[in-house]
Design a protein around this motif. Structure first.
Motif, PDB file in Angstrom:
ATOM      1  N   MET A  10       0.826  -1.206   0.000  1.00  0.00           N
ATOM      2  CA  MET A  10       0.000   0.000   0.000  1.00  0.00           C
ATOM      3  C   MET A  10       0.864   1.262   0.000  1.00  0.00           C
ATOM      4  O   MET A  10       0.923   2.030   0.955  1.00  0.00           O
ATOM      5  N   TYR A  11       1.546   1.469  -1.112  1.00  0.00           N
ATOM      6  CA  TYR A  11       2.442   2.602  -1.224  1.00  0.00           C
ATOM      7  C   TYR A  11       1.666   3.908  -1.409  1.00  0.00           C
ATOM      8  O   TYR A  11       0.713   3.962  -2.191  1.00  0.00           O
ATOM      9  N   LYS A  12       2.108   4.942  -0.700  1.00  0.00           N
ATOM     10  CA  LYS A  12       1.519   6.261  -0.899  1.00  0.00           C
ATOM     11  C   LYS A  12       2.005   6.812  -2.239  1.00  0.00           C
ATOM     12  O   LYS A  12       3.209   6.830  -2.510  1.00  0.00           O
ATOM     13  N   THR A  13       1.055   7.259  -3.042  1.00  0.00           N
ATOM     14  CA  THR A  13       1.352   7.628  -4.424  1.00  0.00           C
ATOM     15  C   THR A  13       0.781   8.997  -4.748  1.00  0.00           C
ATOM     16  O   THR A  13      -0.345   9.319  -4.350  1.00  0.00           O
ATOM     17  N   LEU A  14       1.536   9.797  -5.494  1.00  0.00           N
ATOM     18  CA  LEU A  14       1.075  11.102  -5.970  1.00  0.00           C
ATOM     19  C   LEU A  14       1.205  11.141  -7.479  1.00  0.00           C
ATOM     20  O   LEU A  14       2.295  10.935  -8.032  1.00  0.00           O
ATOM     21  N   LEU A  15       0.089  11.421  -8.155  1.00  0.00           N
ATOM     22  CA  LEU A  15       0.073  11.575  -9.606  1.00  0.00           C
ATOM     23  C   LEU A  15      -0.410  12.991  -9.927  1.00  0.00           C
ATOM     24  O   LEU A  15      -1.545  13.346  -9.614  1.00  0.00           O
ATOM     25  N   VAL A  16       0.475  13.798 -10.512  1.00  0.00           N
ATOM     26  CA  VAL A  16       0.146  15.181 -10.873  1.00  0.00           C
ATOM     27  C   VAL A  16      -0.077  15.240 -12.376  1.00  0.00           C
ATOM     28  O   VAL A  16       0.835  14.952 -13.164  1.00  0.00           O
ATOM     29  N   VAL A  17      -1.307  15.605 -12.785  1.00  0.00           N
ATOM     30  CA  VAL A  17      -1.682  15.593 -14.194  1.00  0.00           C
ATOM     31  C   VAL A  17      -2.376  16.905 -14.563  1.00  0.00           C
ATOM     32  O   VAL A  17      -3.496  17.164 -14.113  1.00  0.00           O
ATOM     33  N   PRO A  18      -1.759  17.755 -15.386  1.00  0.00           N
ATOM     34  CA  PRO A  18      -2.437  18.976 -15.836  1.00  0.00           C
ATOM     35  C   PRO A  18      -3.440  18.673 -16.934  1.00  0.00           C
ATOM     36  O   PRO A  18      -3.317  17.661 -17.640  1.00  0.00           O
ATOM     37  N   SER A  19      -4.425  19.516 -17.076  1.00  0.00           N
ATOM     38  CA  SER A  19      -5.377  19.425 -18.174  1.00  0.00           C
ATOM     39  C   SER A  19      -4.964  20.395 -19.276  1.00  0.00           C
ATOM     40  O   SER A  19      -4.216  21.342 -19.039  1.00  0.00           O
ATOM     41  N   ALA A  20      -5.462  20.165 -20.483  1.00  0.00           N
ATOM     42  CA  ALA A  20      -5.174  21.048 -21.616  1.00  0.00           C
ATOM     43  C   ALA A  20      -6.420  21.180 -22.478  1.00  0.00           C
ATOM     44  O   ALA A  20      -7.274  20.294 -22.506  1.00  0.00           O
ATOM     45  N   ASP A  21      -6.530  22.288 -23.188  1.00  0.00           N
ATOM     46  CA  ASP A  21      -7.709  22.544 -24.026  1.00  0.00           C
ATOM     47  C   ASP A  21      -7.799  21.603 -25.216  1.00  0.00           C
ATOM     48  O   ASP A  21      -8.879  21.372 -25.751  1.00  0.00           O
ATOM     49  N   ASN A  22      -6.665  21.071 -25.656  1.00  0.00           N
ATOM     50  CA  ASN A  22      -6.656  20.248 -26.871  1.00  0.00           C
ATOM     51  C   ASN A  22      -6.811  18.757 -26.595  1.00  0.00           C
ATOM     52  O   ASN A  22      -6.521  17.927 -27.455  1.00  0.00           O
ATOM     53  N   GLU A  23      -7.259  18.389 -25.413  1.00  0.00           N
ATOM     54  CA  GLU A  23      -7.417  16.973 -25.092  1.00  0.00           C
ATOM     55  C   GLU A  23      -8.524  16.334 -25.929  1.00  0.00           C
ATOM     56  O   GLU A  23      -9.629  16.871 -26.027  1.00  0.00           O
ATOM     57  N   LYS A  24      -8.218  15.181 -26.504  1.00  0.00           N
ATOM     58  CA  LYS A  24      -9.189  14.426 -27.284  1.00  0.00           C
ATOM     59  C   LYS A  24      -9.105  12.955 -26.889  1.00  0.00           C
ATOM     60  O   LYS A  24      -8.014  12.446 -26.604  1.00  0.00           O
ATOM     61  N   PRO A  25     -10.255  12.262 -26.875  1.00  0.00           N
ATOM     62  CA  PRO A  25     -10.255  10.867 -26.419  1.00  0.00           C
ATOM     63  C   PRO A  25      -9.315   9.959 -27.197  1.00  0.00           C
ATOM     64  O   PRO A  25      -8.823   8.964 -26.651  1.00  0.00           O
ATOM     65  N   ASN A  26      -9.057  10.278 -28.470  1.00  0.00           N
ATOM     66  CA  ASN A  26      -8.186   9.397 -29.262  1.00  0.00           C
ATOM     67  C   ASN A  26      -6.703   9.637 -29.017  1.00  0.00           C
ATOM     68  O   ASN A  26      -5.856   8.837 -29.424  1.00  0.00           O
ATOM     69  N   SER A  27      -6.370  10.745 -28.347  1.00  0.00           N
ATOM     70  CA  SER A  27      -4.951  11.050 -28.119  1.00  0.00           C
ATOM     71  C   SER A  27      -4.616  11.304 -26.654  1.00  0.00           C
ATOM     72  O   SER A  27      -3.434  11.420 -26.307  1.00  0.00           O
ATOM     73  N   HIS A  28      -5.641  11.386 -25.791  1.00  0.00           N
ATOM     74  CA  HIS A  28      -5.420  11.686 -24.381  1.00  0.00           C
ATOM     75  C   HIS A  28      -6.264  10.773 -23.495  1.00  0.00           C
ATOM     76  O   HIS A  28      -7.323  10.285 -23.912  1.00  0.00           O
ATOM     77  N   PHE A  29      -5.795  10.574 -22.297  1.00  0.00           N
ATOM     78  CA  PHE A  29      -6.518   9.784 -21.295  1.00  0.00           C
ATOM     79  C   PHE A  29      -7.513  10.726 -20.614  1.00  0.00           C
ATOM     80  O   PHE A  29      -7.314  11.169 -19.496  1.00  0.00           O
ATOM     81  N   THR A  30      -8.595  11.028 -21.324  1.00  0.00           N
ATOM     82  CA  THR A  30      -9.522  12.061 -20.874  1.00  0.00           C
ATOM     83  C   THR A  30     -10.395  11.614 -19.706  1.00  0.00           C
ATOM     84  O   THR A  30     -10.902  12.454 -18.962  1.00  0.00           O
ATOM     85  N   ASN A  31     -10.587  10.332 -19.533  1.00  0.00           N
ATOM     86  CA  ASN A  31     -11.440   9.838 -18.443  1.00  0.00           C
ATOM     87  C   ASN A  31     -10.626   9.331 -17.261  1.00  0.00           C
ATOM     88  O   ASN A  31     -11.019   8.400 -16.558  1.00  0.00           O
ATOM     89  N   ILE A  32      -9.484   9.945 -17.024  1.00  0.00           N
ATOM     90  CA  ILE A  32      -8.583   9.484 -15.970  1.00  0.00           C
ATOM     91  C   ILE A  32      -9.231   9.571 -14.590  1.00  0.00           C
ATOM     92  O   ILE A  32      -9.078   8.677 -13.762  1.00  0.00           O
ATOM     93  N   VAL A  33     -10.012  10.636 -14.334  1.00  0.00           N
ATOM     94  CA  VAL A  33     -10.645  10.786 -13.023  1.00  0.00           C
ATOM     95  C   VAL A  33     -11.667   9.678 -12.802  1.00  0.00           C
ATOM     96  O   VAL A  33     -11.733   9.063 -11.729  1.00  0.00           O
TER      97      VAL A  33
END
Length: 242
Positions: free
Chosen positions: A55-78
């Motif tokens: 059970m490792y404590k983990t931090l993932l920092v992910v910025p969003s961008a206006d050009n995100e598209k489902p075919n090129s970005h992991f848009t449903n990460i949350v």
């Protein structure tokens, strides 16, 4: 006349190891959510670790961008994060999803440096990068790095078996992360003093000044040992001085 530094050689001075900072997170990943960053593989690796009781404590920092598209970005990460991890597990695994309005501007580089120093291991899962500033930032903060052994580009230039764990299959990311966390501070150590001579502006800017002095002398002139603007050399390199 050659000055042997590019932009990655001028990592800001605040990316430095601070041993007085408490290690809160075991694993940190700072990535955009483009598909090339392979964040689904990262989430699955943490899931595998938790399933094994690690059970490792983990931090993932992910910025969003206006050009995100489902075919090129992991848009449903949350959404994926919410489905993969229970409420209790999410107390250990922090997803910091920055807004589209700000992206990485929503968090200062000094804060990222503090996050590095508050962590034991850095992870980046891309199979291709440019110079990969985040890897070098993490190294200067003393973090061993977990990367793909076939990573193309300059990301692996300063990595070896003493300061990194490199996996050959994305099915084994969890094993590499586990080995890195277990080895951090022991079998895995980062020679930050040596690396700073190549990567940190604290040592490279004085070296550039010495080279400028040599260049001026070749032309029978004297360098005043002053550089007018050294801001953002980590982004633009020495072209920014021109």
């Amino acid at each position: 006349f050659r000055i042997p530094f590019n932009s990655r050689g001028f990592t800001p001075e605040y990316f430095t190891e601070n041993k007085e900072v408490t290690k809160y997170w075991d694993i940190i990943n700072v990535s955009r959510n483009a598909n090339v960053k392979k964040l689904p593989e990262f989430l699955n690796a943490i899931r595998k670790l938790y399933d094994q009781g690690k059970m490792y404590k983990t931090l993932l920092v992910v910025p969003s961008a206006d050009n995100e598209k489902p075919n090129s970005h992991f848009t449903n990460i949350v959404e994926t994060y919410g489905k993969l991890f229970s409420e209790k597990e999410r107390e250990l695994f922090t997803l910091m999803r920055l807004s589209k309005e700000l992206g990485f501007l929503g968090i200062s580089p000094r804060t990222i440096a503090h996050f590095y120093n508050s962590s034991k291991v850095f992870c980046l899962l891309s199979d291709a990068e440019g110079e990969s500033r985040v890897i070098h930032e993490a190294l200067l903060c003393g973090l061993p790095v977990v990367v793909y052994a076939g990573l193309l580009g300059g990301g692996r230039d300063y990595l070896d078996q003493s300061n990194s764990v490199q996996f050959s299959s994305y099915n084994d990311v969890h094993l590499a992360l586990d080995a890195a966390v277990q080895g951090a501070g022991g079998s895995l150590r980062v020679d930050t003093e040596n690396l700073s001579g190549e990567l940190s502006e604290l040592k490279t800017i004085p070296k550039v000044k010495s080279l400028f002095a040599e260049l001026y002398s070749m032309n029978n002139e004297k360098f005043d040992n002053e550089l007018i603007n050294t801001d953002n050399l980590n982004l633009f390199g020495l072209d920014f001085l021109s």
